[in-house]
Structure formats: C-alpha cells, structure tokens
Design a protein around this motif. Structure first.
Motif, PDB file in Angstrom:
ATOM      1  N   ILE A   1       0.673  -1.122  -0.026  1.00 12.84           N
ATOM      2  CA  ILE A   1       0.161  -0.021  -0.085  1.00 12.84           C
ATOM      3  C   ILE A   1       0.772   1.271  -0.087  1.00 12.84           C
ATOM      4  CG2 ILE A   1      -1.555   1.349   1.396  1.00 12.84           C
ATOM      5  CD1 ILE A   1      -2.794  -1.261   2.427  1.00 12.84           C
TER       6      ILE A   1
ATOM      7  N   LEU B   1       2.001   1.962  -3.342  1.00 10.83           N
ATOM      8  CA  LEU B   1       0.924   2.654  -4.185  1.00 10.83           C
ATOM      9  C   LEU B   1       0.712   4.075  -4.110  1.00 10.83           C
ATOM     10  CD1 LEU B   1      -1.801  -0.336  -4.144  1.00 10.83           C
ATOM     11  CD2 LEU B   1      -0.723   0.613  -6.351  1.00 10.83           C
TER      12      LEU B   1
ATOM     13  N   ASP C   1       1.476   7.300  -6.475  1.00  6.28           N
ATOM     14  CA  ASP C   1       0.517   8.344  -6.886  1.00  6.28           C
ATOM     15  C   ASP C   1       0.917   9.678  -6.432  1.00  6.28           C
ATOM     16  OD1 ASP C   1      -1.810   8.741  -7.998  1.00  6.28           O
ATOM     17  OD2 ASP C   1      -2.971   9.110  -5.856  1.00  6.28           O
TER      18      ASP C   1
ATOM     19  N   ARG D   1       3.362  10.824  -8.851  1.00  5.03           N
ATOM     20  CA  ARG D   1       2.893  11.254  -9.979  1.00  5.03           C
ATOM     21  C   ARG D   1       2.410  12.686  -9.934  1.00  5.03           C
ATOM     22  NH1 ARG D   1      -2.035  11.009 -11.999  1.00  5.03           N
ATOM     23  NH2 ARG D   1      -2.899  10.434 -10.022  1.00  5.03           N
TER      24      ARG D   1
ATOM     25  N   TYR E   1      -9.472  10.365  -1.750  1.00  2.72           N
ATOM     26  CA  TYR E   1      -8.723   9.513  -0.689  1.00  2.72           C
ATOM     27  C   TYR E   1      -9.673   9.340   0.672  1.00  2.72           C
ATOM     28  CZ  TYR E   1      -4.100   8.611  -2.787  1.00  2.72           C
ATOM     29  OH  TYR E   1      -3.418   8.155  -3.493  1.00  2.72           O
TER      30      TYR E   1
ATOM     31  N   LEU F   1     -10.772   5.681   0.116  1.00  6.61           N
ATOM     32  CA  LEU F   1      -9.710   5.143   0.645  1.00  6.61           C
ATOM     33  C   LEU F   1     -10.122   5.015   2.309  1.00  6.61           C
ATOM     34  CD1 LEU F   1      -7.334   3.129   1.541  1.00  6.61           C
ATOM     35  CD2 LEU F   1      -6.040   5.297   1.413  1.00  6.61           C
ATOM     36  N   ASP F   2     -10.288   6.014   2.710  1.00 12.78           N
ATOM     37  CA  ASP F   2     -10.641   6.192   4.126  1.00 12.78           C
ATOM     38  C   ASP F   2     -12.029   5.700   4.711  1.00 12.78           C
ATOM     39  OD1 ASP F   2      -8.248   7.343   4.942  1.00 12.78           O
ATOM     40  OD2 ASP F   2      -8.880   9.437   4.470  1.00 12.78           O
TER      41      ASP F   2
ATOM     42  N   ARG G   1     -11.903   1.814   4.276  1.00 12.34           N
ATOM     43  CA  ARG G   1     -10.958   1.146   5.428  1.00 12.34           C
ATOM     44  C   ARG G   1     -12.001   1.238   6.565  1.00 12.34           C
ATOM     45  NH1 ARG G   1      -5.260   3.424   7.370  1.00 12.34           N
ATOM     46  NH2 ARG G   1      -4.836   1.768   8.991  1.00 12.34           N
TER      47      ARG G   1
ATOM     48  N   ALA H   1      -0.440  -4.230 -10.813  1.00 14.44           N
ATOM     49  CA  ALA H   1      -1.076  -3.045 -10.428  1.00 14.44           C
ATOM     50  C   ALA H   1      -0.249  -1.709 -10.315  1.00 14.44           C
ATOM     51  CB  ALA H   1      -2.202  -3.069  -9.245  1.00 14.44           C
ATOM     52  N   THR H   2      -0.368  -0.762 -11.341  1.00 15.33           N
ATOM     53  CA  THR H   2       0.560   0.421 -11.498  1.00 15.33           C
ATOM     54  C   THR H   2      -0.408   1.591 -12.074  1.00 15.33           C
ATOM     55  OG1 THR H   2       1.338   0.144 -13.500  1.00 15.33           O
ATOM     56  CG2 THR H   2       2.565  -0.818 -11.730  1.00 15.33           C
ATOM     57  N   PRO H   3      -1.521   1.862 -10.983  1.00 15.59           N
ATOM     58  CA  PRO H   3      -2.783   2.754 -11.403  1.00 15.59           C
ATOM     59  C   PRO H   3      -1.908   4.188 -11.929  1.00 15.59           C
ATOM     60  CG  PRO H   3      -2.461   2.385  -9.163  1.00 15.59           C
ATOM     61  CD  PRO H   3      -1.583   1.402 -10.026  1.00 15.59           C
TER      62      PRO H   3
ATOM     63  N   SER I   1      -5.391   8.627  -9.179  1.00 19.71           N
ATOM     64  CA  SER I   1      -5.564   8.541  -7.837  1.00 19.71           C
ATOM     65  C   SER I   1      -6.559   7.636  -7.404  1.00 19.71           C
ATOM     66  CB  SER I   1      -5.866   9.865  -7.013  1.00 19.71           C
ATOM     67  OG  SER I   1      -4.715  10.587  -7.260  1.00 19.71           O
TER      68      SER I   1
ATOM     69  N   THR J   1      -5.498   4.061  -7.718  1.00 22.71           N
ATOM     70  CA  THR J   1      -4.688   3.814  -6.464  1.00 22.71           C
ATOM     71  C   THR J   1      -5.376   3.576  -5.383  1.00 22.71           C
ATOM     72  OG1 THR J   1      -2.945   5.538  -7.426  1.00 22.71           O
ATOM     73  CG2 THR J   1      -3.119   4.909  -5.031  1.00 22.71           C
TER      74      THR J   1
ATOM     75  N   ALA K   1      -6.738   0.141  -5.898  1.00 22.62           N
ATOM     76  CA  ALA K   1      -5.829  -0.824  -5.600  1.00 22.62           C
ATOM     77  C   ALA K   1      -5.435  -1.124  -4.235  1.00 22.62           C
ATOM     78  CB  ALA K   1      -4.391  -0.347  -6.438  1.00 22.62           C
ATOM     79  N   ILE K   2      -5.368  -0.047  -3.379  1.00 24.55           N
ATOM     80  CA  ILE K   2      -5.248   0.113  -1.803  1.00 24.55           C
ATOM     81  C   ILE K   2      -6.289  -0.924  -1.195  1.00 24.55           C
ATOM     82  CG2 ILE K   2      -4.964   1.342   0.043  1.00 24.55           C
ATOM     83  CD1 ILE K   2      -3.337   3.307  -1.295  1.00 24.55           C
TER      84      ILE K   2
ATOM     85  N   LEU L   1      -5.822  -4.517  -1.824  1.00 25.46           N
ATOM     86  CA  LEU L   1      -4.952  -5.232  -0.772  1.00 25.46           C
ATOM     87  C   LEU L   1      -5.397  -5.176   0.520  1.00 25.46           C
ATOM     88  CD1 LEU L   1      -1.780  -3.123  -2.117  1.00 25.46           C
ATOM     89  CD2 LEU L   1      -1.714  -5.614  -2.208  1.00 25.46           C
ATOM     90  N   LEU L   2      -6.276  -4.341   0.970  1.00 24.27           N
ATOM     91  CA  LEU L   2      -6.742  -4.299   2.567  1.00 24.27           C
ATOM     92  C   LEU L   2      -7.804  -5.547   2.572  1.00 24.27           C
ATOM     93  CD1 LEU L   2      -7.478  -0.546   3.077  1.00 24.27           C
ATOM     94  CD2 LEU L   2      -5.745  -2.106   4.289  1.00 24.27           C
TER      95      LEU L   2
ATOM     96  N   ASP M   1      -5.981  -8.746   2.841  1.00 21.13           N
ATOM     97  CA  ASP M   1      -5.542  -9.002   3.815  1.00 21.13           C
ATOM     98  C   ASP M   1      -6.701  -9.057   5.214  1.00 21.13           C
ATOM     99  OD1 ASP M   1      -3.076  -9.309   5.489  1.00 21.13           O
ATOM    100  OD2 ASP M   1      -3.390  -7.389   6.501  1.00 21.13           O
TER     101      ASP M   1
END
Lengths: 327, 327
Positions: free
Chosen positions: A157, A160, A164, A167, B95, B99-100, B103, B145-147, B150, B153, B156-157, B160-161, B164
C-alpha cells in the motif's frame, strides 16, 4: 543539503548513516545538515556531530510527521517500520506504524508545500514481502503484489501511495524492494529468516548455529553493504529515467542454503561448516516455502543498482565490515 | 438473510437492487432484510418495501461505518465511490471517500466482531483502473497494478486491504475489477469514457452522438446486466475456491470502436450509424490510449463469472433492459 533518515536506529539505517560519515559526496552533493529520527535514540557518528541532530519520535503519533516535514529536508530516507513478525502479531500496531505513519509522512510533505514550494526526494524501504506464493520460478518486474502478511500488505500500500504522490508531484519518490539482508550482524534472533544469517555469522565467529531447513531451500539475498548502496544510488538517480512505475525490486543473489554452506567452506574451512547443527523444523520450513526464491530485477539492474554475485562475496563483505577484515 | 448495499443510488447499485426485487433467491437464500445506503437517498423498489430501509450517509464521516456494521448484515455489497474524474480533480475527497471510507468499513466490521462473532461476506467493486500503461497486448491475471490515477490507486489499496482482512478472517471478501460498463443508461456525460456508450445509446434513441477517437481504438466492456451478474455470482461463490488472491479481473469483451459501430448497424441499421458524428479530440484520444484494451480473465471465467461475447449481445441487453425490448 539537508538529509533526513527516518528509522536511523535500525540496522540498515545505522549503516546508511555510517556510510554518509565516511564517504563524502555519497549523495552527490555536500551534506550540510543531517536529521536522524527513530522511536529509539539514533546514534550520531562522531564525524558528523557538527551537522547532525537526533530525534526520538514515533512517526504515527499525532503531529509527528508535520514536525519532520516542517524542517524541509531535501532528501528523506524512510526506513522506519514495525517488522514482519510484530505486524502479524499486533494487527493494529502494524497498520498504525507501517501504513498510517508512512501516509502521515507523505501527507505532511504535501501540506508543507502549501506554505512554500517544496518537493523533496523520498527514498522508501519496501520489501519482497509484497509478493506472495505461488510464484513462477523467476519473478519478473511486472508480477503482481499479493502479500501473505499484513507487513507485506502495508508495504504494498505504501508503494501505491508513493507512486501516486510522485505522479502528482508532491515529492519525487522511489521505493526499493529489499532482498533478505544477509549476513545480518548481531545476535541470532527468532525471526523465521534468521537462520540464513546465523549459519554463516556464528561459525565465522567460532560459534554453533542451527539450520532448520534442507540445503535445497532457495532464497533471495543481498548484503547490508549492498542495501546501503541501493539507497545511495536511489538518491542520486535521475527519476525521470524511472518513469511512473516508482517501485523497484532490487537486484540480489538467488542461492540455495547448500551454496551458502559451500561458500562458508571455501572462506572459513570445514571447521566452520562443522559448527552448523541440522535441526529440521517443519514450522520454519513451511513459512520459508512461501517465500520467493528468485527474481529477474532487470529494471533495477538497467538503472544501475548492484548487488553481490556470489555468497563468497557476501561473506567477504561481512568479514570486512563486521570482523575488521580478518577471521 | 440481511443484505446491505452501500452505493445503492449509483447506476450499478440501483440495478443490483432492482434485480434482487425481481429475482427471488438471487443470492441463494431468502432475503429477510435489505439496507440501502448512499450519500444520496437510494430508491427502494416497491416489491421490497416491506423489508427494505434506505439511509443517507457518507461512509467516510466519523462513526458512519460503525453504524452500518452494528446492523450486522450477512452480505455487504460495497459499491460506493467518488468517480475517477472527481478523485483526480479533488485529491483529498478521493482519498477520504475511496480509501478512508472503505477502510473505515473494513475496520468497523473487524471491531464489531469483538462484541460477538461476526464475519460477513463482503463484495467490493474494484476497477480495471488499478492497471496503468504500458500493457502487454493481453493482460493476464498476474499482471501488476500500477495505476495512473488517484482513483485507481485508491481501488488498488482497497483490494490489498480486502485481501488482508479476508486472510485474517475479519470478513469473507472478494473484489471484482469491473470492465468499462457499456451501454451506460442515462444522458451523455463528459467522462472521457462516455463516448463508448454515447455512440450506441444515442443513435438507438434516434439522437446524434459524437465519436472523438478513431475506429481502431480497442477497450474492455461488459453490460450493466453482466455487472449485476458478477456481484450476484460473487455473493454465492464458495470463496475457499478463490483462495487468498481475492481480487479478480472480471471477464469482458475486448472490442474496437469499429466493432461497436458494426454491431449497431446490424441491430439498428445504417440510419442509426449515420447519427454518429466524428469529431476527433486529441485530448480524449491520449487519455484512452493509456487504458487497457484486453484481458485474459481466465481465473474469473474458471470460477463461473460470465460476460457478453459480442457487441450485438451488449446492444440487445440495452434494448431489453432500458428500451422495453424494442427500438
């Protein structure tokens, strides 16, 4: 040039700082200020005492990352992490330090630039733990990250995020996936990977070591000196050459345990090899079976990163750097 | 069985809920409660009014995720996201939500299980935006994965979460990388990908559409109906079959714009095709050149996920589902 090392009390962090102390211009410019940061007091080499400061700080604590970014270092080496075993045993701590701490640092840099232009070079210590079995015989540079540990997940993570943020132009970042570092100095530890170093370091010092797996186990290695070299090379590299794929598997040596032992025999004789006691441990064997054995790493090699080509060389590096050059 | 759909007011979310309303047992068990969640009021189908509730809520707001997990749904479909263009224009919002918010949901489920055993099935909408150019001609299931956005990204994150948290046993998760959904119902929009749908949907309705790229542009597609099918199949699938690699590229159709147009001609005639106006736009052409054109997706196919095999079929799905079955 102001350089900050976060995780400066760790094994690789300390060696990186020691190298900066003895090799003037290691980063391609004059070091005018050195900030050493870790959760434990990082040692300051005497030769750098005039320009270095050390700071005890938890990157994941509120406000901590902001304090570091406010110092506006030109280069940031970020090596701070909770290790694999601890991140697996303590889920919350692993995510707090390895993910939230890293993200807090990245965010602090982004927000610092709102005050005045700021775009440091950021070199991040990632790990081959971002990969999870099953693997092809040789893992190439486009193989996907499917970690089998929370530590590997946190590193993947962070990679990544680093890509970003780079970038977006918030910093100029590069992530280095380190091989297993061998020979680790210090005492034997209980880490599942410990034996790779123990079976060389201990016999070289005339002590017994335990080998818990078979000799045909293959893994991926680089010396502590090579690891320091990766960080210094990454600091000097023109990152435009790297492009947007900012996370690189570092070169290393793919070797079997049997090759480690034969190299030990060549360097230190049968007497040393006889100090290796075979005590098969099925639990360790199973853990290690899930680890990568070999990588292509051609992108990193093409960019000039270099590791050892044989275990004889890895052992010689240990003798030179840890044993004063003699057995 | 209690089912929660987060992002239930979005296009795919609405269609998923509509399908649950008409297809009893779509999830392999009786639906006893349905919780619909979105930042905008999600519509409740009349047939489900007795068991459904709708809730307006921002997943990333403090406490929001905890409220959802406290309801202990057996199945959670998580489709909520800030779209690609907005996540690129507003870094912090992207984000925070993508993301948040994700998560926070994962954490809320983990913490809810501390009160009493709880391990829901969680189906997450990911995207082929986790991939970034350059690509091989056909992207296989182990490609990295290479986004390049954002949004990618953040997806992709989240993947991964999800892997896991699933490995740790906190929930039983699966991530679905959706192809570009085509034909999107509704009005033409300014999204760079909008034209792929516009050039079919508008002429089918007797209206003009603009084509900003050449006919040899190739991309990866599935219909809205296929997307709903992916989610339902993922809900019923035995995830032990999937193993620890929980994020799957969904099957789709790799097709050129020219093939889209020829399918339109077969289904709706030359008259429809004449409504496509060519207006080359170098900016859109450049964006689209960075998108994937073709995937292998053999893992998902082997697990029983299915998409359309031709654009004729994609157009027929649109006519059936959006135009009442006739032109």
């Amino acid at each position: 040039m102001h350089v900050m090392v976060i995780g400066a009390a760790g094994m690789v962090g300390r060696k990186l700082v020691e190298r900066l102390a003895v090799q003037e211009g290691a980063l391609g410019a004059t070091l005018s200020r050195l900030s050493l940061v870790d959760v434990a007091e990082p040692p300051v080499p005497a030769a750098l005492a005039a320009i270095a400061s050390s700071r005890t700080l938890d990157l994941s604590a509120p406000g901590a990352a902001g304090t570091l970014a406010a110092a506006r270092p030109d280069f940031i080496f970020h090596l701070a992490a909770v290790v694999s075993g601890e991140a697996e045993a303590d889920f919350e701590k692993g995510y707090r330090v390895n993910l939230d701490g890293t993200r807090a640092l990245f965010e602090a840099i982004r927000l610092e630039a709102l005050n005045a232009p700021y775009r440091p070079r950021l070199i991040f210590a990632s790990s081959i733990a971002v990969f999870g079995a099953p693997f092809p015989a040789r893992i190439d540079d486009t193989f996907f990250a499917t970690p089998l540990t929370s530590y590997g997940t946190q590193k993947a993570i962070s990679e990544l995020l680093l890509a970003d943020y780079s970038r977006r132009g918030f910093f100029d970042g590069i992530g280095l996936r380190l091989p297993t570092i061998c020979i680790r100095p210090g005492k034997p530890n209980k880490a599942a990977s410990g034996f790779f170093s123990n079976i060389l370091r201990e016999p070289l010092a005339g002590k017994e070591a335990v080998l818990p797996v078979e000799e045909d186990v293959r893994h991926w290695f680089a010396s502590p000196r090579a690891a320091v070299g990766f960080f210094l090379h990454a600091a000097r590299l023109d990152l435009a050459q790297v492009g947007v794929r900012r996370n690189l598997t570092m070169p290393g040596l793919s070797a079997r345990v049997g090759e480690q032992i034969e190299a030990l025999r060549r360097v230190a004789g049968d007497k040393a090899v006889r100090l290796i006691r075979r005590e098969p441990d099925p639990a360790i064997r199973e853990i290690v079976a899930g680890w990568p054995a070999d990588f292509d790493a051609s992108r990193a090699r093409a960019l000039g990163f270099r590791a050892e080509a044989s275990f004889d060389e890895i052992i010689r590096v240990h003798i030179e750097d840890e044993l004063g050059g003699r057995l």
